[in-house]
Design an enzyme around this catalytic site. Structure first.
Site, PDB file in Angstrom:
ATOM      1  N   HIS A 150      42.343  77.875 102.043  1.00 25.88           N
ATOM      2  CA  HIS A 150      42.378  77.613 100.603  1.00 25.88           C
ATOM      3  C   HIS A 150      40.999  77.097 100.181  1.00 25.88           C
ATOM      4  O   HIS A 150      40.345  76.372 100.937  1.00 25.88           O
ATOM      5  CB  HIS A 150      43.469  76.589 100.283  1.00 25.88           C
ATOM      6  N   GLU A 192      42.243  84.273  95.323  1.00 22.43           N
ATOM      7  CA  GLU A 192      42.276  83.126  94.420  1.00 22.43           C
ATOM      8  C   GLU A 192      40.891  82.864  93.840  1.00 22.43           C
ATOM      9  O   GLU A 192      40.076  82.166  94.465  1.00 22.43           O
ATOM     10  CB  GLU A 192      42.734  81.883  95.193  1.00 22.43           C
TER      11      GLU A 192
HETATM   12  P1  PGA Z   1      47.214  76.672  90.335  1.00 22.08           P
HETATM   13  O1  PGA Z   1      46.859  76.602  91.902  1.00 22.08           O
HETATM   14  O2  PGA Z   1      48.437  77.547  90.194  1.00 22.08           O
HETATM   15  O3  PGA Z   1      47.459  75.263  89.925  1.00 22.08           O
HETATM   16  O4  PGA Z   1      46.034  77.290  89.659  1.00 22.08           O
HETATM   17  C1  PGA Z   1      46.934  77.751  92.696  1.00 22.08           C
HETATM   18  C2  PGA Z   1      46.449  77.439  94.086  1.00 22.08           C
HETATM   19  O5  PGA Z   1      45.423  76.777  94.229  1.00 22.08           O
HETATM   20  O6  PGA Z   1      47.087  77.829  95.092  1.00 22.08           O
END
Ligand code: PGA
Length: 227
Positions: free
Chosen positions: A92, A149
């Site tokens: 992440h 992401e």
């Molecule tokens: P968010 O986070 O939905 O609050 O943008 C997503 C993530 O970081 O997995």
């Protein structure tokens, strides 16, 4: 593959808040016909999740050690997770930013996860899709699910335009092969349907913290695929 909806709690909630979330969620029982729901609470709440969530809900950890079990104080190895999770999130952007994890660290974690029989979910931002793929053993690439992401969409309320997600999904498949690709970054019940049309699922942070909101999101995700 069913569409994946993964709840990432990050470092939120104490024990009683976690207990309340599981209890409330078990009572509500959202429609899950067309989606696979996965919940990723912090490590200490994994046994509680296992005990209290309906068996149709899968459990993930938010990270794992790149080392095997042994003399690694404070680390959580894949064998510590045995019997508790099906999925493991790795790489992440918050792990990369605050804990200085490298593509190589994440590649080692992928090896650990696959050797333990869990499903790795490798998170990437646009700028290092190929570098991350290159660090992972080639024969392991197609066993990954990749969570795309974009950094500026995480926790900001500004999700990425769907057309750009389409391009990123293609880029991920070019680097990793024919893998499942999910999108994460300010996904909510209002926008989840559009992202599921162009990806294999979603990784949900903020909108998974309240049961009512998360259930609404799951129902929306399920509903669009019903006749
Ligand atoms: P968010 O986070 O939905 O609050 O943008 C997503 C993530 O970081 O997995």
């Amino acid at each position: 593959m069913k569409k994946l909806v993964i709840a990432n709690w990050k470092s939120n909630k104490n024990l009683s808040e976690a207990q309340s979330w599981f209890d409330e969620f078990a009572i509500v029982e959202p429609a899950q016909d067309e989606v696979e729901v996965v919940v990723a609470p912090p490590f200490p709440f994994l046994p509680l999740a296992k005990e209290h969530l309906p068996s149709s809900i899968r459990i993930a950890s938010q990270d794992v050690s790149s080392f095997p079990s042994g003399q690694y104080t404070g680390a959580v190895s894949v064998s510590n997770l045995s019997g508790l999770v099906d999925f493991v999130l790795v790489g992440h952007s918050e792990r990369r930013k605050y804990f200085k994890e490298t593509h190589q660290d994440i590649a080692l974690k992928v090896e650990q996860i696959i050797s333990a029989g869990f499903q790795p979910v490798v998170c990437v931002d646009s700028s290092y899709i190929t570098d991350q793929a290159n660090a992972i053993e080639p024969q392991l690439l197609d066993q990954c699910i990749v969570a795309f992401e974009p950094l500026n969409a995480i926790g900001t309320g500004q999700s990425m335009p769907v057309s750009e997600v389409v391009e990123a999904v293609a880029e991920v498949k070019k680097a990793f092969g024919e893998v499942g690709v999910i999108y994460g970054g300010s996904v909510s019940w209002q926008n989840v349907a559009e992202y599921l049309l162009v990806s294999d699922g979603v990784l949900v942070g903020s909108a998974s913290l309240q049961v009512s909101e998360f259930v609404k999101l799951i129902n929306k995700a399920s509903g669009q695929f019903l006749d």
